[in-house]
Design a protein around this motif. Structure first.
Motif, PDB file in Angstrom:
ATOM      1  N   VAL A 121      12.238   6.786  -2.918  1.00 52.76           N
ATOM      2  CA  VAL A 121      11.297   6.050  -2.203  1.00 52.76           C
ATOM      3  C   VAL A 121      10.845   4.812  -2.404  1.00 52.76           C
ATOM      4  N   THR A 122      10.281   4.808  -3.695  1.00 52.83           N
ATOM      5  CA  THR A 122       8.884   4.265  -3.679  1.00 52.83           C
ATOM      6  C   THR A 122      10.210   2.359  -4.746  1.00 52.83           C
ATOM      7  N   LEU A 123      11.218   3.202  -5.136  1.00 50.85           N
ATOM      8  CA  LEU A 123      11.697   1.818  -6.107  1.00 50.85           C
ATOM      9  C   LEU A 123      12.231   0.934  -4.149  1.00 50.85           C
ATOM     10  N   ILE A 124      12.970   2.181  -3.198  1.00 50.12           N
ATOM     11  CA  ILE A 124      13.363   0.939  -2.304  1.00 50.12           C
ATOM     12  C   ILE A 124      12.458   0.367  -1.289  1.00 50.12           C
ATOM     13  N   ILE A 125      11.168   0.964  -1.536  1.00 48.96           N
ATOM     14  CA  ILE A 125       9.784  -0.605  -1.197  1.00 48.96           C
ATOM     15  C   ILE A 125       9.641  -1.258  -2.022  1.00 48.96           C
ATOM     16  N   GLY A 126       9.890  -0.758  -3.028  1.00 51.46           N
ATOM     17  CA  GLY A 126       8.984  -2.420  -4.531  1.00 51.46           C
ATOM     18  C   GLY A 126      10.732  -3.305  -4.295  1.00 51.46           C
ATOM     19  N   GLY A 127      11.631  -2.843  -4.362  1.00 51.80           N
ATOM     20  CA  GLY A 127      12.826  -3.261  -4.149  1.00 51.80           C
ATOM     21  C   GLY A 127      12.550  -4.363  -2.465  1.00 51.80           C
ATOM     22  N   VAL A 128      12.345  -4.010  -1.535  1.00 52.44           N
ATOM     23  CA  VAL A 128      11.753  -4.992  -0.118  1.00 52.44           C
ATOM     24  C   VAL A 128      10.450  -5.843  -0.610  1.00 52.44           C
ATOM     25  N   ILE A 129       9.293  -5.962  -1.377  1.00 50.70           N
ATOM     26  CA  ILE A 129       8.787  -6.363  -1.658  1.00 50.70           C
ATOM     27  C   ILE A 129       8.620  -7.382  -3.034  1.00 50.70           C
ATOM     28  N   TYR A 130       9.112  -7.178  -4.111  1.00 48.21           N
ATOM     29  CA  TYR A 130      10.080  -7.962  -4.984  1.00 48.21           C
ATOM     30  C   TYR A 130      10.035  -9.071  -4.398  1.00 48.21           C
ATOM     31  N   PRO A 131      10.699  -9.331  -3.595  1.00 47.84           N
ATOM     32  CA  PRO A 131      11.044 -11.164  -2.896  1.00 47.84           C
ATOM     33  C   PRO A 131       9.780 -11.654  -2.629  1.00 47.84           C
ATOM     34  N   THR A 132       9.068 -11.429  -1.956  1.00 49.95           N
ATOM     35  CA  THR A 132       7.971 -12.075  -2.054  1.00 49.95           C
ATOM     36  C   THR A 132       6.697 -11.921  -3.033  1.00 49.95           C
ATOM     37  N   TYR A 133       6.807 -11.077  -4.044  1.00 49.79           N
ATOM     38  CA  TYR A 133       6.214 -11.464  -5.338  1.00 49.79           C
ATOM     39  C   TYR A 133       7.517 -13.040  -6.146  1.00 49.79           C
ATOM     40  N   ARG A 134       8.182 -12.475  -5.791  1.00 48.87           N
ATOM     41  CA  ARG A 134       8.765 -13.853  -6.931  1.00 48.87           C
ATOM     42  C   ARG A 134       8.430 -15.088  -5.997  1.00 48.87           C
ATOM     43  N   LEU A 135       8.678 -15.113  -5.477  1.00 47.13           N
ATOM     44  CA  LEU A 135       8.104 -16.497  -4.864  1.00 47.13           C
ATOM     45  C   LEU A 135       6.615 -16.816  -4.306  1.00 47.13           C
ATOM     46  N   ILE A 181       0.704  -0.798   0.206  1.00 41.47           N
ATOM     47  CA  ILE A 181       0.038   0.072   0.273  1.00 41.47           C
ATOM     48  C   ILE A 181       0.630   1.159   0.085  1.00 41.47           C
ATOM     49  N   LEU A 182       1.696   1.333   0.693  1.00 36.33           N
ATOM     50  CA  LEU A 182       2.771   2.478   1.111  1.00 36.33           C
ATOM     51  C   LEU A 182       3.494   2.710   0.153  1.00 36.33           C
ATOM     52  N   HIS A 183       4.625   1.705  -0.997  1.00 34.49           N
ATOM     53  CA  HIS A 183       4.679   1.676  -2.546  1.00 34.49           C
ATOM     54  C   HIS A 183       3.626   2.364  -3.296  1.00 34.49           C
ATOM     55  N   GLY A 184       2.058   1.547  -3.533  1.00 31.74           N
ATOM     56  CA  GLY A 184       0.955   2.872  -4.158  1.00 31.74           C
ATOM     57  C   GLY A 184       0.262   3.432  -3.852  1.00 31.74           C
TER      58      GLY A 184
END
Lengths: 165, 110
Positions: A73-87, A7-10
């Motif tokens: 900021v958007t990219l960093i948050i996206g980078g944090v949630i990216y592993p969850t997307y990957r799995l 949500i924060l990313h969005g």
């Protein structure tokens, strides 16, 4: 936690595309007004403060720092949630044969990565001393960044609607 | 002496380097989210560790190359020589990415 970060990313993405779009519209409008100057008396130049005039009469350069900070900021948050997307998302996409959805995310991530590297150039072309010498670069780089942010935002929403985190 | 980085050189080299490392699959490191493992450099992918993520490593490679060039090459001659054509570099990099990802969209045209 991941949902909160998504949500924060969005929200950061909304603020970013708002700032970039505002800057771009103001830039386009200023260019059009400069081209028309002295040629024709414009209908909305009667002294009335229209919504469009108020919208575009902003310090365009003032958006630059906000855009850079929001992008990072958007990219960093996206980078944090990216592993969850990957799995949790990409593997089901592959199992559902939604290869185009995987590709859509691939384009989103690579364009986002390119946009990060373009930020120093974006700051450079928005320096006041580059206003006349790099006018086309300023216009094109702002359009490119806006395109990246808008397309990444829409792609993110489409993918999240197919299968959320 | 104060070290200065050239923003124009950084961005242009980053765009070129990102495209090359993506095409050649040269991430600085790989991350395996299932096990939390990292592998450095161009070593074979770990078979036991599940899916790998290269995106962070691709940006790190491109960023590293761009940083070195931006520390060596000065902005002014590059910005003057490529005046009003600087935007072509990120534009070309974006197009190249789409071209490299075309395999994912083949089912649309099958």
């Amino acid at each position: 936690m991941i949902t909160a970060l998504l949500i924060l990313h969005g929200l950061a993405g909304v603020a970013l595309l708002g700032a970039l779009t505002h800057q771009l519209v103001s830039l386009v409008r200023a260019g059009a007004m400069a081209a028309d100057a002295g040629a024709v008396v414009r209908r909305d130049d009667s002294g009335k403060s229209t919504f469009v005039r108020r919208y575009v009469s902003v310090g365009q350069g003032g958006f630059t720092l906000a855009v850079v900070v929001l992008y990072v900021v958007t990219l960093i948050i996206g980078g944090v949630i990216y592993p969850t997307y990957r799995l949790d998302v990409r593997i089901p996409f592959e199992e559902m044969s939604l290869i185009w959805a995987v590709g859509l995310f691939e384009v989103k991530e690579h364009w986002g990565g390119i946009g990060l590297g373009v930020l120093p150039l974006y700051v450079f072309v928005w320096r006041p001393q580059q206003a006349s010498s790099h006018q086309r670069d300023r216009f094109a780089i702002t359009i490119l960044l806006s395109f990246i942010v808008w397309s990444d935002f829409i792609a993110g929403h489409v993918l999240n609607n197919i299968r959320g985190l | 002496m104060q070290a200065r980085l050239s923003p124009v050189v950084f961005a242009l080299v980053y765009c070129i380097a990102y495209t090359v490392v993506l095409a050649m699959d040269w991430p600085l490191f790989n991350y395996y989210p299932q096990t939390g493992e990292f592998t450095w450099g161009w070593v074979p992918r770990l078979e036991h560790a599940g899916p790998s993520m290269t995106w962070y490593g691709l940006m790190a490679t491109a960023g590293g190359v761009a940083l070195i060039c931006a520390a060596i090459i000065r902005d002014k001659p590059v910005a003057s020589a490529l005046r009003n054509s600087l935007w072509l570099f990120p534009f070309a990099a974006m197009l190249a990415c789409v071209y490299m990802m075309r395999i994912f969209f083949r089912q649309w045209f099958a």
